[in-house]
Design an enzyme around this catalytic site. Structure first.
Site, mmCIF file in Angstrom:
data_model
loop_
_atom_site.group_PDB
_atom_site.id
_atom_site.type_symbol
_atom_site.label_atom_id
_atom_site.label_comp_id
_atom_site.label_asym_id
_atom_site.label_seq_id
_atom_site.Cartn_x
_atom_site.Cartn_y
_atom_site.Cartn_z
ATOM 1 N N GLN A 193 0.836 -1.192 0.000
ATOM 2 C CA GLN A 193 0.000 0.000 0.000
ATOM 3 C C GLN A 193 0.879 1.253 0.000
ATOM 4 O O GLN A 193 1.233 1.785 1.053
ATOM 5 C CB GLN A 193 -0.957 0.013 1.192
ATOM 6 C CG GLN A 193 -1.969 1.133 1.061
ATOM 7 C CD GLN A 193 -3.133 0.984 2.002
ATOM 8 O OE1 GLN A 193 -3.295 -0.009 2.690
ATOM 9 N NE2 GLN A 193 -3.962 2.000 2.033
ATOM 10 N N PHE A 194 1.192 1.736 -1.203
ATOM 11 C CA PHE A 194 2.062 2.912 -1.317
ATOM 12 C C PHE A 194 1.414 4.158 -0.750
ATOM 13 O O PHE A 194 2.102 5.100 -0.356
ATOM 14 C CB PHE A 194 2.490 3.137 -2.774
ATOM 15 C CG PHE A 194 1.441 3.784 -3.635
ATOM 16 C CD1 PHE A 194 1.454 5.157 -3.838
ATOM 17 C CD2 PHE A 194 0.452 3.024 -4.242
ATOM 18 C CE1 PHE A 194 0.485 5.767 -4.635
ATOM 19 C CE2 PHE A 194 -0.513 3.615 -5.034
ATOM 20 C CZ PHE A 194 -0.496 4.994 -5.230
ATOM 21 N N THR A 195 0.086 4.182 -0.633
ATOM 22 C CA THR A 195 -0.596 5.380 -0.134
ATOM 23 C C THR A 195 -0.280 5.668 1.330
ATOM 24 O O THR A 195 -0.576 6.766 1.810
ATOM 25 C CB THR A 195 -2.123 5.278 -0.325
ATOM 26 O OG1 THR A 195 -2.616 4.153 0.402
ATOM 27 C CG2 THR A 195 -2.485 5.140 -1.799
#
Length: 156
Positions: A83-85
């Site tokens: 989850q890069f967010t």
């Protein structure tokens, strides 16, 4: 590297309506990779997740890790989803900036390395999502217990 860790009764991840990872009890780890991360951060975080003492012992105190549960014959898994967010910044405006997140060419190998290191720590397979895919994550939180674990590469 950052891990948003949730103690869960169950968790699953699907891609295009196809189940790709599932656990019945344990930890859901949403993993973000910072642009400066190295294998050292992955190793530190894998060890921390494996030994995180957030499960009830025989006295009802949060004193056991996933490893402790396994030693007691209680099955618990860890599901890891990229989850890069998690490295989204809202310092300016309302549209997140992802300039601190590692690009896919750097993040994917470190994500995969984290999973491999976690499997070695736990002595069991670790189900995952699909890196870079649009995923649907479902979970039944237990507690709820949610922790933010982060380690950044040391400046050189």
């Amino acid at each position: 590297m950052v891990a948003l860790v949730q103690r869960v009764r169950s968790a699953s991840v699907t891609v295009e309506d196809r189940a790709v990872g599932r656990i019945e009890g344990g930890l859901l780890v949403l993993l973000g990779v910072h642009r400066t991360d190295t294998e050292q951060e992955a190793a530190w975080l894998a060890r921390k997740v494996a030994t995180l003492r957030i499960f009830a012992d025989n006295d009802g105190r949060m004193n056991w890790s996933v490893l402790d549960l396994a030693e007691s014959g209680i099955r618990a898994g860890v599901l890891v989803v990229s989850q890069f967010t998690l490295y989204g910044s809202l310092k300016k405006g309302t549209r997140p900036s992802y300039s601190e997140a590692a690009g896919p060419d750097r993040a994917e190998p470190l994500y995969e390395r984290f999973v491999a290191l976690l499997e070695a720590e736990l002595g069991q397979p670790v189900p995952t999502g699909v890196f870079g895919a649009q995923m649907n994550v479902m979970l039944t939180n237990d507690g709820p217990v949610t922790l933010w674990l982060e380690r950044r590469a040391k400046a050189t």
